[in-house]
Motif scaffolding. Structure first.
Motif, short mmCIF file in Angstrom:
data_model
loop_
_atom_site.label_atom_id
_atom_site.label_comp_id
_atom_site.label_asym_id
_atom_site.label_seq_id
_atom_site.Cartn_x
_atom_site.Cartn_y
_atom_site.Cartn_z
N UNK A 133 1.49 -33.68 2.51
CA UNK A 133 0.76 -32.85 3.47
C UNK A 133 1.47 -32.89 4.82
N UNK A 134 1.09 -31.99 5.72
CA UNK A 134 1.72 -31.97 7.05
C UNK A 134 1.43 -33.26 7.80
N UNK A 135 0.24 -33.83 7.61
CA UNK A 135 -0.09 -35.09 8.27
C UNK A 135 0.74 -36.25 7.74
N UNK A 136 0.97 -36.28 6.43
CA UNK A 136 1.80 -37.33 5.84
C UNK A 136 3.24 -37.24 6.34
N UNK A 137 3.76 -36.02 6.44
CA UNK A 137 5.12 -35.83 6.95
C UNK A 137 5.23 -36.30 8.39
N UNK A 138 4.19 -36.03 9.18
CA UNK A 138 4.21 -36.47 10.58
C UNK A 138 4.21 -37.99 10.67
N UNK A 139 3.48 -38.65 9.82
CA UNK A 139 3.50 -40.12 9.79
C UNK A 139 4.91 -40.63 9.51
N UNK A 140 5.60 -39.99 8.57
CA UNK A 140 6.96 -40.41 8.22
C UNK A 140 7.88 -40.22 9.42
N UNK A 141 7.82 -39.05 10.06
CA UNK A 141 8.66 -38.78 11.22
C UNK A 141 8.45 -39.82 12.32
N UNK A 142 7.19 -40.09 12.62
CA UNK A 142 6.88 -41.03 13.70
C UNK A 142 7.32 -42.43 13.36
N UNK A 143 7.07 -42.86 12.12
CA UNK A 143 7.44 -44.22 11.74
C UNK A 143 8.95 -44.41 11.78
N UNK A 144 9.71 -43.44 11.29
CA UNK A 144 11.17 -43.56 11.30
C UNK A 144 11.70 -43.66 12.73
N UNK A 145 11.11 -42.88 13.64
CA UNK A 145 11.57 -42.90 15.03
C UNK A 145 11.16 -44.19 15.74
N UNK A 146 9.87 -44.53 15.65
CA UNK A 146 9.35 -45.66 16.42
C UNK A 146 9.88 -46.99 15.89
N UNK A 161 -0.72 -32.42 13.68
CA UNK A 161 -1.11 -32.53 12.26
C UNK A 161 -1.76 -33.87 11.89
N UNK A 162 -2.04 -34.72 12.88
CA UNK A 162 -2.70 -35.99 12.58
C UNK A 162 -4.21 -35.87 12.78
N UNK A 163 -4.97 -36.47 11.86
CA UNK A 163 -6.41 -36.53 12.03
C UNK A 163 -6.77 -37.72 12.93
N UNK A 164 -8.04 -37.98 13.10
CA UNK A 164 -8.47 -39.06 14.00
C UNK A 164 -7.88 -40.39 13.60
N UNK A 165 -7.88 -40.69 12.29
CA UNK A 165 -7.31 -41.95 11.82
C UNK A 165 -5.81 -42.00 12.09
N UNK A 166 -5.13 -40.86 11.91
CA UNK A 166 -3.69 -40.81 12.16
C UNK A 166 -3.36 -41.00 13.63
N UNK A 167 -4.19 -40.45 14.51
CA UNK A 167 -3.98 -40.62 15.95
C UNK A 167 -4.14 -42.08 16.34
#
Length: 208
Positions: A133-146, A161-167
């Motif tokens: 999903x778009x939210x899962x992809x955003x988690x991957x992008x952020x984790x790789x960078x951070x 694309x992050x929900x409350x838990x993702x934020x």
């Protein structure tokens, strides 16, 4: 200490200036947000800071502990997560992690196993990213960078694309892994993206 110094930076497309006359110093440990509505030039500004785009006027100086870093070498010192930078979707999560860390080092104390736990997608590690999903992809992008060992961290609209838990997950990563780094966030005024920042640039203030 890592520092980025801007001297009268300006960028235009054709004859129209997006922004002009920006003078600023970004310092490690003093996170900064670049705010402005969509289309205001935030992403272009971030790409200038990364060395990927050349300004039409002015200069960008990079230094670490007062040692100048040539612009052609600055890519080694930053990691970035942005909507316009796509993942290789034919890779699985395990493959994209392996590929990414051929070019960057993990943060101290982080390895692939821990990274999978932090992303919280361990069960999907062998799933191709095109099925995420778009939210899962955003988690991957952020984790790789951070979680890359770079002194400069650039984040463009990080909670897209992050929900409350993702934020909340993103905010946890920021708190835990960015204290001594030079962090710059672009945001269209979503406070949950940058409430940790101590400096702010309103890109609209530099319109000609």
């Amino acid at each position: 200490m890592m520092k980025i110094k801007l001297n009268n930076i300006g960028k235009r497309y054709h004859h129209d200036w997006i922004f002009r006359n920006i003078n600023f110093e970004f310092l490690a440990g003093e996170p900064c947000v670049i705010i402005g509505p969509n289309g205001s030039g935030k992403s272009t500004f971030l790409q200038i800071l990364s060395g990927l785009v050349i300004p039409n006027e002015g200069t960008v100086e990079y230094s670490n502990n007062n040692q100048i870093i040539p612009v052609e070498h600055i890519f080694r010192h930053f990691s970035i997560a942005a909507p316009y930078l796509d993942l290789i979707e034919d890779f699985t999560l395990a493959e994209i992690i392996d590929f990414h860390f051929k070019f960057k080092k993990h943060l101290e104390g982080v390895n692939d196993t821990l990274l999978l736990e932090i992303i919280d997608l361990k069960k999907s590690k062998n799933k191709h990213l095109k099925y995420y999903s778009s939210g899962m992809k955003q988690r991957v992008k952020l984790a790789l960078a951070i979680l890359s060992d770079t002194p400069i961290l650039l984040l463009d609209e990080p909670t897209s694309n992050l929900d409350k838990k993702g934020i909340e997950w993103y905010q946890m990563l920021i708190e835990k892994y960015t204290a001594s780094r030079l962090v710059i966030v672009c945001s269209n005024n979503q406070t949950q993206e940058y409430d940790f920042c101590t400096q702010k640039i309103d890109i609209g203030s530099y319109k000609v």
